[in-house]
Design a protein around this motif. Structure first.
Motif, PDB file in Angstrom:
ATOM      1  N   TYR A 425       5.392  13.626  -5.130  1.00 50.13           N
ATOM      2  CA  TYR A 425       4.563  12.441  -4.847  1.00 50.13           C
ATOM      3  C   TYR A 425       5.263  11.174  -5.368  1.00 50.13           C
ATOM      4  N   SER A 426       5.865  11.297  -6.539  1.00 56.91           N
ATOM      5  CA  SER A 426       6.500  10.131  -7.151  1.00 56.91           C
ATOM      6  C   SER A 426       7.800   9.749  -6.453  1.00 56.91           C
ATOM      7  N   ARG A 427       8.493  10.757  -5.948  1.00 57.51           N
ATOM      8  CA  ARG A 427       9.784  10.494  -5.301  1.00 57.51           C
ATOM      9  C   ARG A 427       9.638   9.941  -3.895  1.00 57.51           C
ATOM     10  N   LEU A 428       8.594  10.352  -3.204  1.00 61.30           N
ATOM     11  CA  LEU A 428       8.474   9.942  -1.801  1.00 61.30           C
ATOM     12  C   LEU A 428       8.329   8.423  -1.693  1.00 61.30           C
ATOM     13  N   PRO A 429       9.109   7.797  -0.834  1.00 60.97           N
ATOM     14  CA  PRO A 429       8.951   6.350  -0.645  1.00 60.97           C
ATOM     15  C   PRO A 429       7.539   6.032  -0.161  1.00 60.97           C
ATOM     16  N   LYS A 430       7.029   4.870  -0.555  1.00 55.57           N
ATOM     17  CA  LYS A 430       5.622   4.580  -0.259  1.00 55.57           C
ATOM     18  C   LYS A 430       5.336   4.516   1.245  1.00 55.57           C
ATOM     19  N   ASP A 431       6.296   4.096   2.025  1.00 52.74           N
ATOM     20  CA  ASP A 431       6.072   4.055   3.486  1.00 52.74           C
ATOM     21  C   ASP A 431       5.879   5.464   4.055  1.00 52.74           C
ATOM     22  N   ILE A 432       6.611   6.399   3.495  1.00 48.89           N
ATOM     23  CA  ILE A 432       6.490   7.795   3.940  1.00 48.89           C
ATOM     24  C   ILE A 432       5.128   8.344   3.537  1.00 48.89           C
ATOM     25  N   LYS A 433       4.705   8.040   2.299  1.00 50.83           N
ATOM     26  CA  LYS A 433       3.394   8.525   1.842  1.00 50.83           C
ATOM     27  C   LYS A 433       2.280   7.941   2.700  1.00 50.83           C
ATOM     28  N   ARG A 434       2.402   6.643   2.972  1.00 52.81           N
ATOM     29  CA  ARG A 434       1.375   5.994   3.811  1.00 52.81           C
ATOM     30  C   ARG A 434       1.292   6.688   5.163  1.00 52.81           C
ATOM     31  N   LYS A 435       2.435   6.932   5.762  1.00 52.00           N
ATOM     32  CA  LYS A 435       2.437   7.564   7.077  1.00 52.00           C
ATOM     33  C   LYS A 435       1.883   8.990   6.994  1.00 52.00           C
TER      34      LYS A 435
ATOM     35  N   ILE B  23       5.129   0.727 -13.938  1.00 54.72           N
ATOM     36  CA  ILE B  23       4.646   0.520 -12.558  1.00 54.72           C
ATOM     37  C   ILE B  23       3.923   1.776 -12.073  1.00 54.72           C
ATOM     38  N   PRO B  24       2.631   1.644 -11.703  1.00 55.89           N
ATOM     39  CA  PRO B  24       1.950   2.831 -11.144  1.00 55.89           C
ATOM     40  C   PRO B  24       2.624   3.252  -9.841  1.00 55.89           C
ATOM     41  N   VAL B  25       2.739   4.552  -9.615  1.00 52.99           N
ATOM     42  CA  VAL B  25       3.344   5.029  -8.367  1.00 52.99           C
ATOM     43  C   VAL B  25       2.420   4.664  -7.211  1.00 52.99           C
ATOM     44  N   ASP B  26       3.009   4.022  -6.217  1.00 49.21           N
ATOM     45  CA  ASP B  26       2.236   3.430  -5.116  1.00 49.21           C
ATOM     46  C   ASP B  26       2.000   4.455  -4.010  1.00 49.21           C
ATOM     47  N   SER B  27       0.750   4.565  -3.553  1.00 52.64           N
ATOM     48  CA  SER B  27       0.450   5.496  -2.453  1.00 52.64           C
ATOM     49  C   SER B  27       0.920   4.941  -1.116  1.00 52.64           C
ATOM     50  N   GLY B  28       1.201   3.645  -1.088  1.00 52.62           N
ATOM     51  CA  GLY B  28       1.621   3.015   0.166  1.00 52.62           C
ATOM     52  C   GLY B  28       0.456   2.540   1.010  1.00 52.62           C
ATOM     53  N   LEU B  29      -0.763   2.906   0.634  1.00 51.53           N
ATOM     54  CA  LEU B  29      -1.927   2.544   1.440  1.00 51.53           C
ATOM     55  C   LEU B  29      -2.532   1.232   0.955  1.00 51.53           C
ATOM     56  N   SER B  30      -3.017   0.436   1.898  1.00 52.21           N
ATOM     57  CA  SER B  30      -3.791  -0.745   1.517  1.00 52.21           C
ATOM     58  C   SER B  30      -5.173  -0.270   1.076  1.00 52.21           C
ATOM     59  N   ASP B  31      -5.951  -1.156   0.454  1.00 57.45           N
ATOM     60  CA  ASP B  31      -7.308  -0.767   0.017  1.00 57.45           C
ATOM     61  C   ASP B  31      -8.142  -0.281   1.194  1.00 57.45           C
ATOM     62  N   ASP B  32      -7.994  -0.963   2.318  1.00 61.73           N
ATOM     63  CA  ASP B  32      -8.774  -0.587   3.504  1.00 61.73           C
ATOM     64  C   ASP B  32      -8.336   0.786   4.026  1.00 61.73           C
ATOM     65  N   GLN B  33      -7.032   1.003   4.071  1.00 60.55           N
ATOM     66  CA  GLN B  33      -6.532   2.313   4.530  1.00 60.55           C
ATOM     67  C   GLN B  33      -6.981   3.421   3.584  1.00 60.55           C
ATOM     68  N   ARG B  34      -6.978   3.138   2.299  1.00 60.75           N
ATOM     69  CA  ARG B  34      -7.396   4.133   1.312  1.00 60.75           C
ATOM     70  C   ARG B  34      -8.865   4.489   1.520  1.00 60.75           C
ATOM     71  N   ARG B  35      -9.677   3.471   1.761  1.00 62.08           N
ATOM     72  CA  ARG B  35     -11.113   3.711   2.018  1.00 62.08           C
ATOM     73  C   ARG B  35     -11.296   4.578   3.252  1.00 62.08           C
ATOM     74  N   ARG B  36     -10.512   4.274   4.298  1.00 64.52           N
ATOM     75  CA  ARG B  36     -10.655   5.047   5.549  1.00 64.52           C
ATOM     76  C   ARG B  36     -10.176   6.489   5.367  1.00 64.52           C
ATOM     77  N   VAL B  37      -9.094   6.649   4.631  1.00 64.69           N
ATOM     78  CA  VAL B  37      -8.608   8.013   4.354  1.00 64.69           C
ATOM     79  C   VAL B  37      -9.663   8.769   3.551  1.00 64.69           C
ATOM     80  N   LYS B  38     -10.270   8.087   2.567  1.00 61.73           N
ATOM     81  CA  LYS B  38     -11.276   8.751   1.722  1.00 61.73           C
ATOM     82  C   LYS B  38     -12.475   9.188   2.560  1.00 61.73           C
ATOM     83  N   SER B  39     -12.882   8.297   3.427  1.00 60.90           N
ATOM     84  CA  SER B  39     -14.034   8.606   4.271  1.00 60.90           C
ATOM     85  C   SER B  39     -13.728   9.799   5.186  1.00 60.90           C
ATOM     86  N   GLU B  40     -12.542   9.807   5.736  1.00 61.23           N
ATOM     87  CA  GLU B  40     -12.141  10.891   6.629  1.00 61.23           C
ATOM     88  C   GLU B  40     -12.050  12.225   5.866  1.00 61.23           C
ATOM     89  N   VAL B  41     -11.470  12.165   4.689  1.00 60.01           N
ATOM     90  CA  VAL B  41     -11.333  13.378   3.877  1.00 60.01           C
ATOM     91  C   VAL B  41     -12.710  13.894   3.481  1.00 60.01           C
TER      92      VAL B  41
END
Lengths: 446, 57
Positions: A425-435, B23-41
């Protein structure tokens, strides 16, 4: 030099303690990370280790901890209906005695199924929830196909303005026809097909009543149905079938976009758990490279942990059996999950009595919530306790333990898996995680 | 001037560019995308019930 010893000693300074029972320290791709037990968060550490930067790390974890929450759902949301105790396979590792749970020939009546659904919907509505799920299980549920159609029709008619109802099925796919796949697609089923890998691996254990391998027929049906509705392929990992990478590659070759790997904990030997941990590591590496090269698919063993990290949800139970999830036996008795069906002394409730179900769930939740992380000395020392939620209660009872104990080799494997998945999870680039998150939840690409 | 960090979390960094901020590890999702993913899950039950069977919605 990276000053790893700062963490291995347990504390860095009085102002910034990071003991190993609460934090998991690791390095990946030249960076240093900490995973925090109570925040379910991963943080990339500052480049400089001084008093100020360590205080910054402490402050950040305190802030992230406030965002985490317990993941126990307020009430019953999913029931698994054991439609039939009949099965046309005789898998050698079957926990249910060839699907019959000691009562061969028993099938669920429509009246029993209706009562179970009524109870589920009443509980879902009572808790102001919007979601209910009905899982078809067996035996082989496709032997009760007409019943499945009736239950789906009944549930959909009963819930036009009520809960959003979702159907799930676990099948051996030997009777999965085109027509049935279309019905499942139309009714938005999630379909899980049990198959253990390639022909050689599958036919070691998954045999029919004549002791013949089942791969050819099942693989043919998978290929046909997968064009209509995406299937999840599920392998049972056994002592003689441990290569997770090989199994996953084979499933991808069959067109799977969703893969689940389950363990035959009744029969796995200690040395097998060690091998599985190694294969998990290889699988994690393979998955990293596949995702980074744009090849997206879901391995639920990984994605379930990804979701926990994303939502910061602390588990008090690994799978919510006996909380938001119950199994209904063909005769209407209810169990924590189908695995407990007809186990003496383990009936949880009965579909006739919604109040009993509610009270049992509430008291079980209270028991588990009491102090989830202090259930035993292993969990107390484990930074992954809230990702884990404890071992499978059925597996524990099978090994003569109570639900608050651990089975060391299973526990060790879980820890290794959490380490691998947190690193991934930490290694994956954020764009990949988002996708990945958007792809596996069918939300498109933005 | 390139002074290397002698003791720290990362090696070989230029001190002038090194950070003291985690730096917290970033999920890559915006707040809105995170909400939608949560709702779907939440709707599909992914990662919730039936872990031993591997049901994932």
């Amino acid at each position: 030099m990276v000053n790893k010893n700062l963490f291995e000693k347990g504390t860095i300074s009085s102002s910034a303690p990071f003991p190993q029972d609460r934090f998991f320290y690791f390095q990946a791709d030249g960076y240093n990370y900490l995973f925090g037990r109570d925040s379910l968060s991963v943080v990339r550490l500052p480049d400089i280790a001084n008093k100020k930067s360590l205080e910054n790390v402490s402050k950040l974890f305190s802030k992230l901890e406030k965002e985490s929450e317990y993941a126990d759902r307020p009430s019953l949301r999913t029931i698994a209906l054991n439609l039939t105790n009949n099965c046309n396979f005789s898998c050698r590792y079957c926990f249910a005695n060839n699907g019959n749970y000691g009562k061969p020939g028993l099938v669920m009546s429509f009246a029993t199924a209706k009562k179970a659904i009524n109870l589920l919907f009443a509980e879902v509505e009572r808790s102001n929830s919007s979601r209910a799920a009905i899982a078809f299980f067996g035996g082989e549920p496709l032997l009760a196909w007409e019943m499945i159609k009736k239950v789906v029709k009944y549930a959909k008619n009963k819930a036009p303005n009520g809960p959003n109802v979702k159907f799930l099925i676990t099948t051996n796919a030997s009777m999965l026809t085109k027509e049935r796949a279309f019905f499942m697609k139309e009714n938005k089923f999630s379909v899980m097909v049990s198959i253990d890998g390639d022909k050689q691996a599958n036919d070691l254990n998954r045999v029919d009543k004549k002791n013949q391998g089942t791969y050819d027929g099942v693989a043919k049906n998978i290929s046909l149905a997968n064009r209509i509705i995406p299937l999840t392929l599920r392998a049972t990992i056994t002592n003689n079938n441990l290569d997770l990478v090989k199994i996953t590659r084979h499933f991808l070759g069959l067109g799977a976009k969703m893969i689940t790997l389950g363990l035959d904990n009744n029969n796995l030997e200690s040395h097998s758990y060690k091998k599985i941990a190694e294969f998990y590591n290889d699988l994690s590496e393979m998955y990293y490279h596949d995702l980074c090269s744009g090849y997206f698919y879901e391995i639920t063993n990984f994605s379930q942990i990804f979701f926990q990290l994303l939502f910061k949800e602390k588990k008090i139970s690994h799978c919510n059996a006996g909380l938001s999830y119950l199994g209904v036996a063909a005769d209407g008795s209810m169990y924590k999950c189908p695995r407990f069906t007809d186990m003496e002394g383990h009936q949880f409730a009965n579909i006739k009595d919604g109040k009993e179900v509610r009270n049992k769930i509430a008291s079980f939740r209270q028991e588990l919530r009491k102090d989830a992380r202090f259930r035993n000395s292993h969990c107390r020392r484990c930074p992954f306790v809230f990702l884990c939620g404890g071992l499978c209660h059925y597996d524990l009872l099978q090994k003569g333990k109570n639900i608050y104990q651990v089975i060391p080799e299973q526990c060790e494997l879980r820890k290794r898996i959490y380490e691998d998945v947190i690193k991934l999870y930490s290694r994956l680039p954020k764009d990949i995680k988002r996708k990945l998150f958007l792809t596996i939840t069918d939300l498109g690409d933005n | 001037m390139n002074r290397k960090i002698e003791q720290g979390f990362s090696s070989g960094l230029d001190r002038d560019r090194a950070t003291e901020t985690p730096i917290p590890v970033d999920s890559g999702l915006s707040d809105d995308q995170r909400r939608r993913v949560k709702s779907e899950v939440d709707i599909t039950g992914k990662c919730c019930e039936g872990g031993s069977e591997g049901w994932t919605g």
